[in-house]
Design an enzyme around this catalytic site. Structure first.
Site, PDB file in Angstrom:
ATOM      1  N   HIS A   1       0.841  -1.208   0.000  1.00  0.00           N
ATOM      2  CA  HIS A   1       0.000   0.000   0.000  1.00  0.00           C
ATOM      3  C   HIS A   1       0.871   1.251   0.000  1.00  0.00           C
ATOM      4  O   HIS A   1       0.656   2.194  -0.757  1.00  0.00           O
ATOM      5  CB  HIS A   1      -0.864   0.080   1.267  1.00  0.00           C
TER       6      HIS A   1
ATOM      7  N   LYS B   1     -17.991  -6.038   8.269  1.00  0.00           N
ATOM      8  CA  LYS B   1     -16.730  -6.767   8.420  1.00  0.00           C
ATOM      9  C   LYS B   1     -15.895  -6.147   9.527  1.00  0.00           C
ATOM     10  O   LYS B   1     -15.425  -5.007   9.390  1.00  0.00           O
ATOM     11  CB  LYS B   1     -15.967  -6.711   7.087  1.00  0.00           C
TER      12      LYS B   1
ATOM     13  N   ARG C   1      -1.509  -6.094  -8.355  1.00  0.00           N
ATOM     14  CA  ARG C   1      -0.508  -7.075  -7.947  1.00  0.00           C
ATOM     15  C   ARG C   1      -0.289  -8.150  -9.008  1.00  0.00           C
ATOM     16  O   ARG C   1       0.812  -8.531  -9.301  1.00  0.00           O
ATOM     17  CB  ARG C   1      -0.927  -7.747  -6.640  1.00  0.00           C
TER      18      ARG C   1
ATOM     19  N   SER D   1      -2.903  -7.469   3.114  1.00  0.00           N
ATOM     20  CA  SER D   1      -3.217  -7.330   4.545  1.00  0.00           C
ATOM     21  C   SER D   1      -3.694  -8.671   5.092  1.00  0.00           C
ATOM     22  O   SER D   1      -3.369  -9.036   6.223  1.00  0.00           O
ATOM     23  CB  SER D   1      -4.319  -6.293   4.748  1.00  0.00           C
TER      24      SER D   1
HETATM   25  P1  ADP Z   1      -5.751  -5.991   0.672  1.00  0.00           P
HETATM   26  O1  ADP Z   1      -6.094  -6.357  -0.733  1.00  0.00           O
HETATM   27  O2  ADP Z   1      -4.284  -5.978   0.969  1.00  0.00           O
HETATM   28  O3  ADP Z   1      -6.563  -6.672   1.727  1.00  0.00           O
HETATM   29  P2  ADP Z   1      -6.961  -3.327   0.558  1.00  0.00           P
HETATM   30  O4  ADP Z   1      -8.360  -3.601   0.237  1.00  0.00           O
HETATM   31  O5  ADP Z   1      -6.709  -2.432   1.697  1.00  0.00           O
HETATM   32  O6  ADP Z   1      -6.064  -4.516   0.849  1.00  0.00           O
HETATM   33  O7  ADP Z   1      -6.184  -2.771  -0.727  1.00  0.00           O
HETATM   34  C1  ADP Z   1      -6.504  -1.556  -1.260  1.00  0.00           C
HETATM   35  C2  ADP Z   1      -5.767  -1.350  -2.525  1.00  0.00           C
HETATM   36  O8  ADP Z   1      -4.371  -1.271  -2.252  1.00  0.00           O
HETATM   37  C3  ADP Z   1      -5.886  -2.496  -3.509  1.00  0.00           C
HETATM   38  O9  ADP Z   1      -7.035  -2.367  -4.286  1.00  0.00           O
HETATM   39  C4  ADP Z   1      -4.649  -2.297  -4.336  1.00  0.00           C
HETATM   40  O10 ADP Z   1      -4.865  -1.267  -5.265  1.00  0.00           O
HETATM   41  C5  ADP Z   1      -3.643  -1.784  -3.343  1.00  0.00           C
HETATM   42  N1  ADP Z   1      -2.738  -2.823  -2.847  1.00  0.00           N
HETATM   43  C6  ADP Z   1      -2.912  -3.682  -1.826  1.00  0.00           C
HETATM   44  N2  ADP Z   1      -1.830  -4.468  -1.663  1.00  0.00           N
HETATM   45  C7  ADP Z   1      -0.947  -4.107  -2.610  1.00  0.00           C
HETATM   46  C8  ADP Z   1       0.375  -4.551  -2.998  1.00  0.00           C
HETATM   47  N3  ADP Z   1       0.989  -5.539  -2.349  1.00  0.00           N
HETATM   48  N4  ADP Z   1       0.959  -3.942  -4.051  1.00  0.00           N
HETATM   49  C9  ADP Z   1       0.336  -2.948  -4.709  1.00  0.00           C
HETATM   50  N5  ADP Z   1      -0.897  -2.484  -4.403  1.00  0.00           N
HETATM   51  C10 ADP Z   1      -1.534  -3.054  -3.380  1.00  0.00           C
END
Ligand code: ADP
Length: 159
Positions: free
Chosen positions: A17, A41, A90, A127
């Protein structure tokens, strides 16, 4: 002033992130980090804890604003005059859903979505994975940004 938003659950913020937020902060004058509130959630961290963590690790960027939001992301954008959503990709598996969401959001208000390819180091980082590994004693120090003392205690661990 060029504005963009990086939305997500950030439960908790990972280096993946943070990398996307950092790159967006170089491209835009102001980057809004929008922490999604999902009533159905229960997260590991409270929304306030997530916001506090993100503020701490993005403080040096100087142009990042962190807020929570519920409802539609397009409404968050409209209220703040934000024309662009920046999202990290990703893997190809992210693409299908992200494409649908980007098209839906564009259809709703005309907001654009820009995809940034993840740094390969963080391709497999989420996450959810951090939440699987950390409580079982796995070392996630390379997956999450370092924070100051005292460390935040996730809600689940306090029980
Ligand atoms: P997660 O998918 O990690 O549970 P989120 O819903 O908080 O997390 O993710 C929000 C956004 O952050 C995702 O839609 C994506 O765009 C970006 N993101 C999450 N993890 C990564 C990563 N490892 N590399 C690049 N972008 C990421």
């Amino acid at each position: 002033m060029r504005r963009a938003v990086c939305p997500g659950s950030f439960d908790p913020i990972t280096n993946g992130h943070l990398d996307i937020i950092a790159r967006a902060s170089k491209l835009y004058d102001v980057v809004h980090v929008a922490v999604m509130i999902n009533q159905s959630k229960k997260g590991l961290f409270t929304v306030e804890e997530r916001i506090e963590l993100i503020r701490e690790v993005t403080a040096d960027f100087g142009n990042v604003e962190v807020e929570s939001f519920h409802g539609l992301l397009v409404d968050f954008c409209k209220q703040r005059d934000i024309p662009a959503i920046v999202k990290g990709l990703r893997a190809v598996s992210d693409f299908d859903y992200e494409l649908q969401m980007a098209q839906m959001n564009n259809g709703l208000t005309g907001v654009e979505t820009l995809f940034v390819p993840t740094n390969p180091t963080y391709s497999f980082l989420s996450s959810s994975l951090v939440k699987e590994v950390a409580p079982r004693g796995g070392d996630v120090s390379h997956q999450v940004p370092p924070t100051g003392q005292p460390p935040l205690t996730p809600r689940q661990a306090r029980k």
